[in-house]
Design a protein around this motif. Structure first.
Motif, PDB file in Angstrom:
ATOM      1  N   SER A 202       0.842  -1.201   0.000  1.00  0.00           N
ATOM      2  CA  SER A 202       0.000   0.000   0.000  1.00  0.00           C
ATOM      3  C   SER A 202       0.877   1.250   0.000  1.00  0.00           C
ATOM      4  N   ALA A 203       1.959   1.234   0.754  1.00  0.00           N
ATOM      5  CA  ALA A 203       2.857   2.404   0.820  1.00  0.00           C
ATOM      6  C   ALA A 203       3.413   2.723  -0.568  1.00  0.00           C
ATOM      7  N   ARG A 204       3.792   1.675  -1.282  1.00  0.00           N
ATOM      8  CA  ARG A 204       4.366   1.872  -2.628  1.00  0.00           C
ATOM      9  C   ARG A 204       3.380   2.502  -3.589  1.00  0.00           C
ATOM     10  N   ARG A 205       2.108   2.208  -3.371  1.00  0.00           N
ATOM     11  CA  ARG A 205       1.089   2.730  -4.297  1.00  0.00           C
ATOM     12  C   ARG A 205       0.696   4.170  -3.980  1.00  0.00           C
ATOM     13  N   GLU A 206       1.069   4.660  -2.794  1.00  0.00           N
ATOM     14  CA  GLU A 206       0.706   6.046  -2.463  1.00  0.00           C
ATOM     15  C   GLU A 206       1.481   7.013  -3.342  1.00  0.00           C
ATOM     16  N   ARG A 207       0.835   8.119  -3.705  1.00  0.00           N
ATOM     17  CA  ARG A 207       1.486   9.099  -4.573  1.00  0.00           C
ATOM     18  C   ARG A 207       1.881  10.370  -3.830  1.00  0.00           C
ATOM     19  N   ALA A 208       1.352  10.583  -2.632  1.00  0.00           N
ATOM     20  CA  ALA A 208       1.646  11.823  -1.894  1.00  0.00           C
ATOM     21  C   ALA A 208       3.128  11.859  -1.523  1.00  0.00           C
ATOM     22  N   VAL A 209       3.706  13.041  -1.641  1.00  0.00           N
ATOM     23  CA  VAL A 209       5.117  13.218  -1.274  1.00  0.00           C
ATOM     24  C   VAL A 209       5.193  14.264  -0.167  1.00  0.00           C
TER      25      VAL A 209
END
Ligand SMILES: N[C@@H](CCC(=O)N[C@@H](CS)C(=O)NCC(=O)O)C(=O)O
Length: 218
Positions: A202-209
């Protein structure tokens, strides 16, 4: 009673969220996961709606609200004693290293922020950071050596202490901190754990930086 809720932040960056999430997950508690992306527009108001401290993680059971990771762990351990070792001395030590992580390792937490999806980051190993890293390896080695026969976690079975140290495994990987022998085996076991893998996916799929957490880019 409805399902308990756990309010978490970004899976990529929020190490305290990971700790609470892992405790609930390993206890097999069915819970509703509510994510608030940290530092996004209006995020503070959203967190303050759930808890007066305005930080994640927040655990909610009907009208009961528990904030702060260590308090969540202690609350869960009251209801589910398996979250701490059965032996009283081991319980005290599991609590000690959990508290040590909660209140200490400031150099590590400050200069090696959790950033699950990032690899090959480089940081300068100043003295305090080197000491934090060494202390963690010593803890992992001591408890794995003492409890080798009892299972693959620090005290054999999974405990609160493993949750407290889980984000360190991601940090060591991201910043290329070499970890071999008994401590290295423990780190690999944590990173390959199916629940940790689910969090990582799930972390890898997040786009927020979050720019401040993007440390050590070469
Ligand atoms: N001592 C707290 C620390 C919680 C914390 O600092 N959470 C961070 C995310 S990992 C947070 O909510 N940051 C957003 C903010 O401070 O506004 C705990 O153990 O739960």
């Amino acid at each position: 009673m409805g399902k308990p809720k756990l309010i978490i932040g970004n899976k990529n960056y929020s190490s305290w969220s990971l700790r609470a999430w892992l405790m609930l997950t390993k206890l097999g508690i069915e819970f509703e996961e509510i994510q608030v992306l940290l530092f996004s527009e209006g995020y503070k108001e959203k967190l303050l709606y759930y808890s007066p401290a305005g930080k994640v993680p927040i655990y909610i059971e009907d009208d009961l609200v528990v904030w702060d990771t260590l308090a969540i762990g202690e609350y869960l351990a009251e209801k589910y004693p398996a979250l701490l070792p059965a032996n009283v001395k081991q319980r005290a030590e599991a609590r000690s290293i959990s508290a040590e992580m909660h209140s200490g390792f400031l150099a590590l937490r400050g200069s090696m922020p959790m950033n699950c999806r990032a690899l090959n980051r480089k940081i300068t190993l100043v003295t305090e950071l080197g000491e934090d890293i060494q202390r963690i390896k010593t803890i992992w080695t001591k408890y794995r050596t003492e409890n080798a026969e009892a299972g693959s976690w620090l005290f054999g079975s999974f405990s609160m202490a493993d949750a407290m140290f889980a984000p360190v495994a991601f940090r060591f990987r991201t910043y290329g901190i070499p970890c071999d022998s008994i401590a290295g085996e423990y780190m690999d076991m944590v990173l390959n754990d199916p629940d940790i893998q689910r969090w990582y996916d799930s972390a890898r799929r997040e786009r927020a930086v979050i720019e401040e957490e993007e440390v050590g880019i070469v």
